[in-house]
Motif scaffolding. Structure first.
Motif, PDB file in Angstrom:
ATOM      1  N   ASN A 138      -4.520  47.319  20.961  1.00 56.73           N
ATOM      2  CA  ASN A 138      -3.811  48.385  20.819  1.00 56.73           C
ATOM      3  C   ASN A 138      -3.316  48.276  19.316  1.00 56.73           C
ATOM      4  O   ASN A 138      -2.272  49.047  19.044  1.00 56.73           O
ATOM      5  CB  ASN A 138      -2.538  47.883  21.624  1.00 56.73           C
ATOM      6  CG  ASN A 138      -1.722  46.623  21.690  1.00 56.73           C
ATOM      7  OD1 ASN A 138      -2.187  45.886  20.644  1.00 56.73           O
ATOM      8  ND2 ASN A 138      -0.674  46.336  22.279  1.00 56.73           N
ATOM      9  N   TYR A 195      -2.480  51.727  18.020  1.00 59.29           N
ATOM     10  CA  TYR A 195      -0.996  52.230  18.175  1.00 59.29           C
ATOM     11  C   TYR A 195       0.205  51.626  17.461  1.00 59.29           C
ATOM     12  O   TYR A 195       0.995  52.279  17.005  1.00 59.29           O
ATOM     13  CB  TYR A 195      -0.819  52.282  19.716  1.00 59.29           C
ATOM     14  CG  TYR A 195      -2.050  52.812  20.479  1.00 59.29           C
ATOM     15  CD1 TYR A 195      -2.355  54.135  20.454  1.00 59.29           C
ATOM     16  CD2 TYR A 195      -2.841  52.172  21.090  1.00 59.29           C
ATOM     17  CE1 TYR A 195      -3.167  54.951  21.002  1.00 59.29           C
ATOM     18  CE2 TYR A 195      -3.923  52.526  21.704  1.00 59.29           C
ATOM     19  CZ  TYR A 195      -4.305  54.020  21.537  1.00 59.29           C
ATOM     20  OH  TYR A 195      -5.109  54.565  22.380  1.00 59.29           O
ATOM     21  N   VAL A 196      -0.039  50.104  17.245  1.00 60.66           N
ATOM     22  CA  VAL A 196       1.013  49.347  16.735  1.00 60.66           C
ATOM     23  C   VAL A 196       1.181  49.906  15.246  1.00 60.66           C
ATOM     24  O   VAL A 196       2.157  50.089  14.602  1.00 60.66           O
ATOM     25  CB  VAL A 196       0.703  47.949  16.787  1.00 60.66           C
ATOM     26  CG1 VAL A 196       1.626  46.995  16.031  1.00 60.66           C
ATOM     27  CG2 VAL A 196       0.903  47.679  18.249  1.00 60.66           C
ATOM     28  N   LYS A 244       2.514  53.440  14.841  1.00 57.70           N
ATOM     29  CA  LYS A 244       3.799  53.271  15.000  1.00 57.70           C
ATOM     30  C   LYS A 244       4.903  52.821  13.918  1.00 57.70           C
ATOM     31  O   LYS A 244       5.739  53.129  13.640  1.00 57.70           O
ATOM     32  CB  LYS A 244       4.160  52.677  16.358  1.00 57.70           C
ATOM     33  CG  LYS A 244       5.550  52.537  16.513  1.00 57.70           C
ATOM     34  CD  LYS A 244       6.240  53.798  17.243  1.00 57.70           C
ATOM     35  CE  LYS A 244       7.469  53.510  17.681  1.00 57.70           C
ATOM     36  NZ  LYS A 244       8.210  54.835  18.392  1.00 57.70           N
ATOM     37  N   ASN A 264       9.232  47.738  22.230  1.00 55.76           N
ATOM     38  CA  ASN A 264       9.378  48.538  23.170  1.00 55.76           C
ATOM     39  C   ASN A 264       8.660  49.733  23.412  1.00 55.76           C
ATOM     40  O   ASN A 264       8.926  50.786  23.917  1.00 55.76           O
ATOM     41  CB  ASN A 264      10.984  48.903  23.419  1.00 55.76           C
ATOM     42  CG  ASN A 264      11.591  47.722  23.620  1.00 55.76           C
ATOM     43  OD1 ASN A 264      11.409  46.920  24.532  1.00 55.76           O
ATOM     44  ND2 ASN A 264      12.874  47.518  22.966  1.00 55.76           N
ATOM     45  N   MET A 265       7.522  49.807  22.465  1.00 50.36           N
ATOM     46  CA  MET A 265       6.660  51.058  22.240  1.00 50.36           C
ATOM     47  C   MET A 265       6.038  51.688  23.540  1.00 50.36           C
ATOM     48  O   MET A 265       5.667  52.651  23.517  1.00 50.36           O
ATOM     49  CB  MET A 265       6.144  51.025  21.133  1.00 50.36           C
ATOM     50  CG  MET A 265       4.719  50.136  21.102  1.00 50.36           C
ATOM     51  SD  MET A 265       3.863  50.036  19.740  1.00 50.36           S
ATOM     52  CE  MET A 265       2.609  51.288  19.669  1.00 50.36           C
ATOM     53  N   ASN A 266       5.738  50.671  24.443  1.00 50.03           N
ATOM     54  CA  ASN A 266       4.980  51.045  25.786  1.00 50.03           C
ATOM     55  C   ASN A 266       5.844  51.488  26.768  1.00 50.03           C
ATOM     56  O   ASN A 266       5.530  51.872  28.047  1.00 50.03           O
ATOM     57  CB  ASN A 266       4.048  49.936  26.105  1.00 50.03           C
ATOM     58  CG  ASN A 266       2.953  49.731  25.078  1.00 50.03           C
ATOM     59  OD1 ASN A 266       2.570  50.645  24.451  1.00 50.03           O
ATOM     60  ND2 ASN A 266       2.453  48.439  24.852  1.00 50.03           N
ATOM     61  N   ARG A 267       7.208  51.532  26.493  1.00 48.28           N
ATOM     62  CA  ARG A 267       7.935  51.861  27.576  1.00 48.28           C
ATOM     63  C   ARG A 267       8.280  53.369  27.700  1.00 48.28           C
ATOM     64  O   ARG A 267       8.385  54.090  27.119  1.00 48.28           O
ATOM     65  CB  ARG A 267       9.519  50.960  27.547  1.00 48.28           C
ATOM     66  CG  ARG A 267       9.445  49.636  27.889  1.00 48.28           C
ATOM     67  CD  ARG A 267      10.667  49.007  27.741  1.00 48.28           C
ATOM     68  NE  ARG A 267      10.459  47.541  27.792  1.00 48.28           N
ATOM     69  CZ  ARG A 267      11.489  46.660  27.643  1.00 48.28           C
ATOM     70  NH1 ARG A 267      12.753  47.111  27.251  1.00 48.28           N
ATOM     71  NH2 ARG A 267      11.112  45.441  27.554  1.00 48.28           N
TER      72      ARG A 267
END
Length: 143
Positions: free
Chosen positions: A113, A116-117, A120, A140-143
């Motif tokens: 991931n 994505y990190v 972001k 909390n990016m996957n919430r």
């Protein structure tokens, strides 16, 4: 030697070790590209690495201990600092993301991931968020 001298030398050594770890990540494919070299040059200035230290580390980066952040919070702090350096230097294009992804993996983020990190992280930094907001958003990016 004063207490301040001890603190300063320890801080400088951590910076040198941190820089050497990033050099090690950049060298994982056996070469340092021009883009990686430019990033390392800026990073050395930001970490107050002297030119002599820089040359020594480049020639013998494996002799420095790898001190990856032991806590997720410290990983986020280092990612925040590195993302800000990339943003402040107005580095554009895929090359800075590739270097930042390699470093993020070296910091302990999952290769699955990391894209994505990093994406972001760069968005958050470009929006001018502070470290607390950055950490909270990445956590909390996957919430």
């Amino acid at each position: 030697m004063s207490f301040l001298d001890l603190f300063d030398s320890g801080f400088k050594q951590r910076n040198a070790d941190h820089f050497a770890a990033i050099v090690r990540v950049a060298m994982d494919d056996g070469i340092i590209t021009d883009d990686e070299k430019a990033f390392l040059d800026r990073l050395a200035r930001n970490l107050d690495i002297s030119e002599d230290e820089y040359k020594t580390i480049l020639n013998d980066y494996q002799s420095h201990p790898i001190n990856p952040p032991t806590s997720y919070e410290r990983r986020l702090e280092r990612l925040y600092d590195l993302a800000r350096m990339v943003y402040v230097d107005h580095i554009k294009g895929d090359s800075e993301e590739i270097v930042l992804k390699k470093i993020a993996v070296g910091l302990g983020f999952s290769p699955d991931n990391v894209k994505y990190v990093v994406d972001k992280a760069l968005i958050l930094v470009s929006n001018g968020v502070d470290l607390d907001t950055f950490s909270e958003e990445i956590r909390n990016m996957n919430r």
